[in-house]
Design a protein around this motif. Structure first.
Motif, PDB file in Angstrom:
ATOM      1  N   ASP A   1      -7.165  11.241 -14.811  1.00  0.00           N
ATOM      2  CA  ASP A   1      -7.673  10.241 -13.881  1.00  0.00           C
ATOM      3  C   ASP A   1      -7.033   8.876 -14.088  1.00  0.00           C
ATOM      4  O   ASP A   1      -7.216   7.983 -13.270  1.00  0.00           O
ATOM      5  CB  ASP A   1      -9.199  10.130 -14.016  1.00  0.00           C
ATOM      6  N   THR A   2      -6.329   8.673 -15.227  1.00  0.00           N
ATOM      7  CA  THR A   2      -5.696   7.378 -15.465  1.00  0.00           C
ATOM      8  C   THR A   2      -4.324   7.286 -14.818  1.00  0.00           C
ATOM      9  O   THR A   2      -3.763   6.208 -14.725  1.00  0.00           O
ATOM     10  CB  THR A   2      -5.534   7.123 -16.966  1.00  0.00           C
ATOM     11  N   ARG A   3      -3.789   8.407 -14.388  1.00  0.00           N
ATOM     12  CA  ARG A   3      -2.446   8.384 -13.803  1.00  0.00           C
ATOM     13  C   ARG A   3      -2.526   8.025 -12.329  1.00  0.00           C
ATOM     14  O   ARG A   3      -3.324   8.588 -11.579  1.00  0.00           O
ATOM     15  CB  ARG A   3      -1.765   9.741 -13.979  1.00  0.00           C
ATOM     16  N   LYS A   4      -1.681   7.089 -11.952  1.00  0.00           N
ATOM     17  CA  LYS A   4      -1.669   6.646 -10.570  1.00  0.00           C
ATOM     18  C   LYS A   4      -0.303   6.952  -9.962  1.00  0.00           C
ATOM     19  O   LYS A   4       0.726   6.637 -10.557  1.00  0.00           O
ATOM     20  CB  LYS A   4      -1.944   5.146 -10.482  1.00  0.00           C
ATOM     21  N   LYS A   5      -0.334   7.531  -8.825  1.00  0.00           N
ATOM     22  CA  LYS A   5       0.914   7.791  -8.120  1.00  0.00           C
ATOM     23  C   LYS A   5       1.367   6.516  -7.418  1.00  0.00           C
ATOM     24  O   LYS A   5       0.612   5.891  -6.687  1.00  0.00           O
ATOM     25  CB  LYS A   5       0.733   8.911  -7.107  1.00  0.00           C
ATOM     26  N   VAL A   6       2.600   6.161  -7.669  1.00  0.00           N
ATOM     27  CA  VAL A   6       3.170   4.972  -7.027  1.00  0.00           C
ATOM     28  C   VAL A   6       3.890   5.420  -5.763  1.00  0.00           C
ATOM     29  O   VAL A   6       4.803   6.257  -5.829  1.00  0.00           O
ATOM     30  CB  VAL A   6       4.148   4.254  -7.972  1.00  0.00           C
ATOM     31  N   PRO A   7       3.494   4.923  -4.624  1.00  0.00           N
ATOM     32  CA  PRO A   7       4.160   5.351  -3.387  1.00  0.00           C
ATOM     33  C   PRO A   7       5.597   4.865  -3.366  1.00  0.00           C
ATOM     34  O   PRO A   7       5.937   3.843  -3.974  1.00  0.00           O
ATOM     35  CB  PRO A   7       3.327   4.675  -2.288  1.00  0.00           C
ATOM     36  N   PRO A   8       6.479   5.581  -2.684  1.00  0.00           N
ATOM     37  CA  PRO A   8       7.873   5.137  -2.586  1.00  0.00           C
ATOM     38  C   PRO A   8       7.938   3.812  -1.849  1.00  0.00           C
ATOM     39  O   PRO A   8       7.094   3.520  -0.999  1.00  0.00           O
ATOM     40  CB  PRO A   8       8.552   6.258  -1.797  1.00  0.00           C
ATOM     41  N   PRO A   9       8.934   2.969  -2.186  1.00  0.00           N
ATOM     42  CA  PRO A   9       9.040   1.673  -1.521  1.00  0.00           C
ATOM     43  C   PRO A   9       9.297   1.830  -0.032  1.00  0.00           C
ATOM     44  O   PRO A   9       9.983   2.756   0.401  1.00  0.00           O
ATOM     45  CB  PRO A   9      10.231   1.009  -2.223  1.00  0.00           C
ATOM     46  N   ASP A  10       8.724   0.923   0.700  1.00  0.00           N
ATOM     47  CA  ASP A  10       8.902   0.915   2.157  1.00  0.00           C
ATOM     48  C   ASP A  10      10.217   0.213   2.483  1.00  0.00           C
ATOM     49  O   ASP A  10      10.336  -1.000   2.309  1.00  0.00           O
ATOM     50  CB  ASP A  10       7.724   0.200   2.814  1.00  0.00           C
ATOM     51  N   MET A  11      11.211   0.957   2.924  1.00  0.00           N
ATOM     52  CA  MET A  11      12.537   0.396   3.210  1.00  0.00           C
ATOM     53  C   MET A  11      12.742   0.123   4.690  1.00  0.00           C
ATOM     54  O   MET A  11      13.858  -0.172   5.122  1.00  0.00           O
ATOM     55  CB  MET A  11      13.618   1.358   2.711  1.00  0.00           C
ATOM     56  N   SER A  12      11.689   0.206   5.461  1.00  0.00           N
ATOM     57  CA  SER A  12      11.830  -0.069   6.895  1.00  0.00           C
ATOM     58  C   SER A  12      11.946  -1.571   7.136  1.00  0.00           C
ATOM     59  O   SER A  12      11.596  -2.396   6.280  1.00  0.00           O
ATOM     60  CB  SER A  12      10.626   0.485   7.658  1.00  0.00           C
ATOM     61  N   SER A  13      12.443  -1.938   8.292  1.00  0.00           N
ATOM     62  CA  SER A  13      12.604  -3.355   8.622  1.00  0.00           C
ATOM     63  C   SER A  13      11.248  -3.987   8.893  1.00  0.00           C
ATOM     64  O   SER A  13      10.298  -3.328   9.312  1.00  0.00           O
ATOM     65  CB  SER A  13      13.513  -3.511   9.846  1.00  0.00           C
ATOM     66  N   LYS A  14      11.172  -5.286   8.617  1.00  0.00           N
ATOM     67  CA  LYS A  14       9.939  -6.043   8.806  1.00  0.00           C
ATOM     68  C   LYS A  14      10.220  -7.255   9.687  1.00  0.00           C
ATOM     69  O   LYS A  14      11.327  -7.826   9.657  1.00  0.00           O
ATOM     70  CB  LYS A  14       9.400  -6.524   7.455  1.00  0.00           C
ATOM     71  N   LEU A  15       9.210  -7.657  10.434  1.00  0.00           N
ATOM     72  CA  LEU A  15       9.318  -8.868  11.241  1.00  0.00           C
ATOM     73  C   LEU A  15       8.973 -10.059  10.354  1.00  0.00           C
ATOM     74  O   LEU A  15       7.804 -10.291  10.019  1.00  0.00           O
ATOM     75  CB  LEU A  15       8.365  -8.811  12.441  1.00  0.00           C
ATOM     76  N   VAL A  16       9.989 -10.812   9.940  1.00  0.00           N
ATOM     77  CA  VAL A  16       9.782 -11.992   9.096  1.00  0.00           C
ATOM     78  C   VAL A  16       9.779 -13.211  10.008  1.00  0.00           C
ATOM     79  O   VAL A  16      10.786 -13.537  10.649  1.00  0.00           O
ATOM     80  CB  VAL A  16      10.883 -12.107   8.023  1.00  0.00           C
ATOM     81  N   THR A  17       8.634 -13.874  10.062  1.00  0.00           N
ATOM     82  CA  THR A  17       8.480 -15.017  10.983  1.00  0.00           C
ATOM     83  C   THR A  17       8.433 -16.354  10.266  1.00  0.00           C
ATOM     84  O   THR A  17       8.625 -17.396  10.899  1.00  0.00           O
ATOM     85  CB  THR A  17       7.196 -14.853  11.808  1.00  0.00           C
ATOM     86  N   ASN A  18       8.166 -16.356   8.950  1.00  0.00           N
ATOM     87  CA  ASN A  18       8.051 -17.609   8.210  1.00  0.00           C
ATOM     88  C   ASN A  18       8.780 -17.511   6.876  1.00  0.00           C
ATOM     89  O   ASN A  18       8.903 -16.424   6.288  1.00  0.00           O
ATOM     90  CB  ASN A  18       6.582 -17.972   7.959  1.00  0.00           C
ATOM     91  N   LEU A  19       9.220 -18.675   6.383  1.00  0.00           N
ATOM     92  CA  LEU A  19       9.886 -18.775   5.087  1.00  0.00           C
ATOM     93  C   LEU A  19       9.174 -19.843   4.269  1.00  0.00           C
ATOM     94  O   LEU A  19       9.066 -20.999   4.705  1.00  0.00           O
ATOM     95  CB  LEU A  19      11.369 -19.126   5.254  1.00  0.00           C
ATOM     96  N   ASP A  20       8.709 -19.487   3.079  1.00  0.00           N
ATOM     97  CA  ASP A  20       8.001 -20.406   2.196  1.00  0.00           C
ATOM     98  C   ASP A  20       8.747 -20.465   0.865  1.00  0.00           C
ATOM     99  O   ASP A  20       8.862 -19.457   0.164  1.00  0.00           O
ATOM    100  CB  ASP A  20       6.568 -19.928   1.987  1.00  0.00           C
TER     101      ASP A  20
END
Length: 461
Positions: free
Chosen positions: A39-58
């Protein structure tokens, strides 16, 4: 293990070593997992490599000037659809441009708005956290070679003292060739590749003059005081072009050798002159001490004219380039071609080209060229030329070997006549250490003669 200082691009081997080390203790790791419980093991999902809508830069953690610099170098169109790989490459470009001690980033999902609550992509903010480099840095270097003895280098770098992005260098090279230097560079603004610079320096060095008329080698002592002012433009992160004015006062005793009459002048040369110059330099080598790939180029054209106020009329040109082309994992093809040319009725003695030896002094760029098979500074003239080609092998334990052949000469004019050129062959063996390369070189111009031997310890400067 067998991966050393130069193993930056051996990622597959690094990973394989990690896998091998983990597999050796696999049973122990499995026991730890069983003791902790599933129960202590957690599955890490694969990274999301899809494109994202980036609207702001901080941008966080830097000054206003630092923020403007990051925005300029980031070169991302925001708002737009961006892939993670695009963002990662842009962040690397910002860091590689210098000026930052560290930089990290993340994509943060924004609160859904009326515009984003429909069928369109969800908006994200690109958050960049960075830290600017500390203002000051002091460097100390030491080297030894059997031809120029020991040298000590001290260099203080001061950042942002004359405006954001400015750099001031104070340097001292002490040894057989002495150079004291103060130089500064100020960009027009943080977004601009253009800037102005200037400096003053004092150089004291000696040259060895070989002549058929003199039974012994004549030593000439030269001193140079110069001040310079230039405008420069950076070309990417690897190249620079600058043009400016230079004032120089030269003292030489004896003043130089005239091949026309084979005589030495008795009076000491003292002259002040002013010149204009344009310089292009580029460096894509992957390492400064012992590169395996890349190109280094230095081009200079300098002009002085008595009719417009200079104390001398002369022209001086330098073209010097070397390359390293990998052939295999450890083997590289190396080459260098350099030509210099001085002309005019008043060419100062410190603009004579000297050819010969293993380790030419770097205090006067382009004035000293190495040539296996000739003694240190054995050849000299208004013009100089060398051509070198060889093979370099670097093991994973940082042991290296190089074998190369060269040809060259010095005189009043360039020549392609094979009978007027000198030839030599050199073999170098060494190891890269924490203080730089330590190597020994054997060289000569014929197999029947006893080879010349040279020892080098430390990075060349």
């Amino acid at each position: 293990g067998d991966l050393g200082y130069f193993s930056f691009d051996h990622s597959d081997e690094w990973v394989a070593k990690g896998v091998h080390a983990a597999m050796e203790v696999f049973d122990d790791l499995q026991n730890i997992v069983e003791q902790l419980g599933d129960d202590t093991r957690k599955k890490v999902p694969p990274p999301d490599m899809s494109s994202k809508l980036v609207t702001n830069l901080d941008i966080q953690g830097v000054s206003d000037s630092g923020e403007r610099m990051i925005r300029r170098k980031l070169e991302l169109n925001i708002p737009s659809m961006l892939f993670p790989g695009q963002i990662h490459e842009a962040i690397n470009n910002v860091y590689n441009g210098g000026g930052l001690e560290r930089i990290t980033y993340e994509l943060s999902a924004q609160t859904a708005s009326e515009e984003a609550s429909g069928t369109g992509p969800f908006p994200y903010t690109l958050i960049i956290d960075a830290k600017e480099k500390e203002n000051n840095m002091l460097g100390v270097g030491f080297r030894y070679d059997s031809k120029n003895s020991a040298s000590l280098l001290l260099k203080l770098s001061l950042q942002h003292r004359l405006g954001y992005g400015s750099t001031t260098w104070i340097g001292a090279r002490l040894g057989e060739q002495t150079r004291l230097n103060l130089e500064t560079y100020i960009p027009f603004n943080i977004e601009s590749p253009y800037g102005v610079g200037g400096g003053i320096s004092y150089t004291d060095f000696s040259v060895r003059l070989f002549t058929e008329a003199e039974p012994s080698v004549v030593r000439a002592d030269q001193q140079s005081y110069d001040a310079r002012l230039y405008v420069s433009r950076s070309i990417g992160s690897d190249a620079l072009i600058k043009t400016g004015l230079r004032g120089e006062h030269v003292i030489s005793d004896p003043p130089g050798f005239s091949s026309a009459n084979d005589n030495w002048e008795s009076s000491i040369f003292k002259k002040t002159f002013y010149s204009a110059e344009i310089i292009f330099q580029a460096d894509t080598r992957n390492h400064t001490s012992l590169p395996q790939q890349g190109l280094r180029t230095y081009l200079k054209a300098q002009f002085a004219e008595k009719t417009i106020g200079s104390g001398a009329t002369f022209r001086h040109f330098i073209a010097d380039t070397e390359f390293y082309q990998p052939l295999t994992h450890s083997l590289s093809l190396t080459g260098r071609m350099a030509v210099t040319r001085g002309s005019g009725p008043n060419l100062p003695p410190n603009y004579i080209t000297f050819v010969g030896g293993f380790y030419p002094p770097p205090v006067m760029t382009g004035r000293f060229l190495p040539l296996y098979g000739k003694q240190k500074q054995e050849l000299h003239g208004r013009s100089g030329q060398i051509l070198k080609a060889g093979l370099q092998w670097i093991s994973s334990e940082d042991v290296f070997f190089e074998i190369s052949g060269n040809s060259g000469t010095a005189g009043d004019n360039w020549t392609l006549n094979a009978e007027e050129l000198s030839y030599g062959l050199g073999l170098t063996a060494g190891v890269l250490t924490a203080i730089g390369p330590v190597s020994v070189t054997f060289a000569g111009d014929k197999f029947s003669a006893r080879p010349q031997v040279g020892l080098n310890i430390g990075i060349r400067f």
